[in-house]
Design a protein around this motif. Structure first.
Motif, PDB file in Angstrom:
ATOM      1  N   LEU A  51      -4.630 -17.950 -19.570  1.00 25.21           N
ATOM      2  CA  LEU A  51      -4.364 -19.231 -20.211  1.00 25.21           C
ATOM      3  C   LEU A  51      -4.123 -20.314 -19.168  1.00 25.21           C
ATOM      4  O   LEU A  51      -3.507 -20.069 -18.133  1.00 25.21           O
ATOM      5  N   SER A  52      -4.551 -21.524 -19.496  1.00 27.45           N
ATOM      6  CA  SER A  52      -4.254 -22.665 -18.634  1.00 27.45           C
ATOM      7  C   SER A  52      -2.768 -22.967 -18.717  1.00 27.45           C
ATOM      8  O   SER A  52      -2.142 -22.794 -19.768  1.00 27.45           O
ATOM      9  N   THR A  53      -2.187 -23.425 -17.634  1.00 28.97           N
ATOM     10  CA  THR A  53      -0.788 -23.812 -17.664  1.00 28.97           C
ATOM     11  C   THR A  53      -0.644 -25.123 -18.439  1.00 28.97           C
ATOM     12  O   THR A  53      -1.613 -25.837 -18.655  1.00 28.97           O
ATOM     13  N   GLY A  54       0.555 -25.398 -18.904  1.00 24.28           N
ATOM     14  CA  GLY A  54       0.793 -26.577 -19.738  1.00 24.28           C
ATOM     15  C   GLY A  54       0.727 -26.202 -21.211  1.00 24.28           C
ATOM     16  O   GLY A  54       0.062 -25.245 -21.601  1.00 24.28           O
ATOM     17  N   SER A  55       1.421 -26.947 -22.022  1.00 22.89           N
ATOM     18  CA  SER A  55       1.474 -26.634 -23.456  1.00 22.89           C
ATOM     19  C   SER A  55       0.090 -26.695 -24.103  1.00 22.89           C
ATOM     20  O   SER A  55      -0.211 -25.922 -25.017  1.00 22.89           O
ATOM     21  N   ALA A  56      -0.780 -27.593 -23.628  1.00 21.06           N
ATOM     22  CA  ALA A  56      -2.125 -27.701 -24.196  1.00 21.06           C
ATOM     23  C   ALA A  56      -2.939 -26.430 -23.968  1.00 21.06           C
ATOM     24  O   ALA A  56      -3.795 -26.079 -24.778  1.00 21.06           O
ATOM     25  N   GLY A  57      -2.665 -25.717 -22.895  1.00 18.83           N
ATOM     26  CA  GLY A  57      -3.372 -24.468 -22.621  1.00 18.83           C
ATOM     27  C   GLY A  57      -3.091 -23.417 -23.672  1.00 18.83           C
ATOM     28  O   GLY A  57      -4.004 -22.738 -24.157  1.00 18.83           O
ATOM     29  N   LEU A  58      -1.822 -23.266 -24.045  1.00 19.23           N
ATOM     30  CA  LEU A  58      -1.452 -22.280 -25.061  1.00 19.23           C
ATOM     31  C   LEU A  58      -2.002 -22.693 -26.421  1.00 19.23           C
ATOM     32  O   LEU A  58      -2.573 -21.880 -27.148  1.00 19.23           O
TER      33      LEU A  58
END
Length: 152
Positions: A51-58
């Motif tokens: 997953l990408s880091t940051g809330s948008a990733g999740l």
């Protein structure tokens, strides 16, 4: 679900409830953007390399995944909260298949929380939940379980 938290530590109680609700809203209610906005800091640090880091990733990961997996669901089994940390032991079912007999993926997640009760950092360990006849289906197919205790 078994919840272990000092009832006198209102911050820890809130943190545990927020992480349970994060999973419930994001996966079971199928509203990842709403869950992430409410329960994660925008600068959320993700340690899962998928997953990408940051809330948008999740949010983006679960938004895409849930569109293709109508039977995906989360079952929480144990949660522990102490100070700024929440540990949760869960079963993620039908995340990567639509098999009605899916045994799921066991997750042991650790969340670090901020003063407002939002997750700011996350680590996890995942394990495929096998069967007595096939205990490790992804990496050692047809290896029978050495005990009958189960993962949950």
């Amino acid at each position: 679900m078994i919840k272990m938290v000092d009832a006198n530590d209102q911050q820890a109680v809130r943190n545990l409830d927020n992480i349970v609700q994060l999973h419930e809203v994001m996966i079971n209610q199928r509203k990842p953007a709403e869950a992430v906005e409410k329960f994660l800091d925008p600068g959320y640090i993700q340690h899962d390399p998928l997953l990408s880091t940051g809330s948008a990733g999740l949010s983006g990961f679960f938004d895409k995944l849930l569109k293709d997996r109508p039977h995906a669901r989360w079952v929480g089994h144990r949660a522990i909260a102490v100070n700024d940390y929440v540990w949760i032991h869960s079963n993620f079912l039908n995340l990567f298949n639509d098999d009605p007999d899916d045994t799921g993926i066991a997750g042991a997640d650790i969340f670090k929380m901020d003063a407002e009760g939002r997750a700011i950092e996350h680590w996890e360990v995942l394990q495929v939940v096998g069967t007595p006849e096939n205990s490790a289906p992804w990496f050692a197919p047809d290896l029978p379980a050495a005990n009958t205790n189960g993962l949950f």
